[in-house]
Design an enzyme around this catalytic site. Structure first.
Site, PDB file in Angstrom:
ATOM      1  N   LYS A 204      -0.144   8.889   2.847  1.00 32.66           N
ATOM      2  CA  LYS A 204       0.021  10.162   2.139  1.00 32.66           C
ATOM      3  C   LYS A 204      -1.218  10.541   1.340  1.00 32.66           C
ATOM      4  CE  LYS A 204       4.962  10.775   2.405  1.00 32.66           C
ATOM      5  NZ  LYS A 204       6.292  10.685   1.796  1.00 32.66           N
ATOM      6  N   ARG A 239       8.636   3.076   4.849  1.00 31.05           N
ATOM      7  CA  ARG A 239       8.571   3.958   6.028  1.00 31.05           C
ATOM      8  C   ARG A 239       7.096   4.154   6.356  1.00 31.05           C
ATOM      9  NH1 ARG A 239       7.906   9.320   6.887  1.00 31.05           N
ATOM     10  NH2 ARG A 239       9.060  10.273   8.573  1.00 31.05           N
TER      11      ARG A 239
HETATM   12  N1  PMM Z   1       8.179  11.425   4.118  1.00 37.61           N
HETATM   13  C1  PMM Z   1       7.999  12.256   5.147  1.00 37.61           C
HETATM   14  C2  PMM Z   1       9.036  12.511   6.062  1.00 37.61           C
HETATM   15  N2  PMM Z   1      10.245  11.906   5.933  1.00 37.61           N
HETATM   16  N3  PMM Z   1      11.657  10.438   4.759  1.00 37.61           N
HETATM   17  C3  PMM Z   1      11.860   9.617   3.728  1.00 37.61           C
HETATM   18  N4  PMM Z   1      13.056   9.019   3.579  1.00 37.61           N
HETATM   19  N5  PMM Z   1      10.888   9.343   2.800  1.00 37.61           N
HETATM   20  C4  PMM Z   1       9.654   9.914   2.876  1.00 37.61           C
HETATM   21  O1  PMM Z   1       8.818   9.649   1.992  1.00 37.61           O
HETATM   22  C5  PMM Z   1       9.393  10.807   3.954  1.00 37.61           C
HETATM   23  C6  PMM Z   1      10.445  11.050   4.892  1.00 37.61           C
HETATM   24  C7  PMM Z   1       6.676  12.925   5.343  1.00 37.61           C
HETATM   25  O2  PMM Z   1       5.786  12.082   5.997  1.00 37.61           O
HETATM   26  P1  PMM Z   1       5.487  12.122   7.593  1.00 37.61           P
HETATM   27  O3  PMM Z   1       4.950  13.498   7.910  1.00 37.61           O
HETATM   28  O4  PMM Z   1       4.483  11.070   7.783  1.00 37.61           O
HETATM   29  O5  PMM Z   1       6.727  11.855   8.366  1.00 37.61           O
END
Ligand code: PMM
Length: 265
Positions: A204, A239
């Site tokens: 991020k 994640r």
């Molecule tokens: N961040 C993203 C998308 N989904 N879900 C959860 N539970 N926690 C997060 O921090 C989160 C998420 C955005 O990141 P990405 O674009 O890399 O998926």
């Protein structure tokens, strides 16, 4: 939890896995690397992102979920929409990862309760096109804690079982880099809500800022450093876009923890 974004516009891997075959192959790679869960999403939530249609979201995620579940993966679906959650569970998903914590779709909590699957409720204050304006806190830890407690209570009241409920501080969602760091430094306040925690820090922007402008693909080492610290704190899952190094980091933490217990006895 390994990430498979079947989107054209996610901040780190947007466009790489829009083709279902590429997404399935990537999910299988994450499994080989040791992912316990593969998280499949069809809607980008990057700051400024616009909503995708329901039909497009379904068309993106369902073939990928079906194939990965058939391959034996524990699949979560990253969605804010109850119809997508329902269709994903029909396709084999066993966890619903809702970045809105049930705030976007009023039908979500009841749908999840009815299906009896796992639910991840993330801290969220509004859609991605306006979330940066909502990053205003007098006390970010106290406010995120109170707002997550409200989502926990709403999920339990809707009939989601406590053992199926995971909370997430939502790093980067209506939060500045400084807010993310403060929350990470005080995760114990969120752990005291009594539910397992998932943390999504992978690649991020706040990590890019720390390393003065490093692009997303070069933020994995910093993400692994955080994983190591989070594993020590006993978070339920992280994640992440890559898996192997995170798996290794948590194995090291676990082994050291066993040793500490053994040598005290
Ligand atoms: N961040 C993203 C998308 N989904 N879900 C959860 N539970 N926690 C997060 O921090 C989160 C998420 C955005 O990141 P990405 O674009 O890399 O998926």
């Amino acid at each position: 939890m390994g990430i498979v974004n079947t989107t054209p516009d996610s901040f780190s891997d947007g466009g790489a896995y829009l083709d279902p075959q590429a997404a399935i192959a990537h999910g299988c790679l994450l499994l080989e690397q040791g992912a316990d869960i593969v998280d499949v999403g069809g809607e980008s939530t990057r700051p400024g992102a616009l909503r995708v249609s329901l039909d497009d979201e379904l068309a993106r995620v369902l073939p990928v979920i079906r194939a990965l579940a058939a391959a034996g993966a524990v699949v979560s679906v990253d969605t804010m929409r109850a119809p997508v959650a329902n269709a994903a569970v029909d396709a084999g998903a066993v966890i619903v990862n809702d970045v809105s914590g049930g705030l976007d779709d009023p039908a979500m909590l009841h749908a999840v309760a009815e299906r009896g699957v796992g639910y991840i409720a993330m801290h969220w204050r509004g859609q991605s096109d306006r979330m940066q304006n909502l990053a205003v806190y007098a006390d970010v830890v106290a406010e995120v804690r109170a707002e997550l407690a409200a989502r926990r209570d709403a999920a339990l009241a809707a009939g989601i079982a406590g053992e199926n409920l995971v909370l997430d501080p939502g790093l980067g969602f209506a939060k500045t880099a400084a807010h993310n760091w403060t929350l990470l430094a005080h995760l114990d306040a969120l752990q005291s809500l009594g539910q397992p925690l998932l943390v999504g820090a992978s690649r991020k922007r706040f990590l890019g800022e720390l390393m003065t402008g490093r692009p997303p693909g070069e933020r994995d080492d910093a993400t692994v450093a955080l994983t190591t610290l989070l594993a020590r704190q006993g978070v339920w899952a992280v994640r992440t876009h890559s898996v192997r190094a995170h798996r290794d980091a948590s194995a090291v933490v676990q082994r050291l923890g066993q040793e500490a217990v053994r040598t005290v006895q």
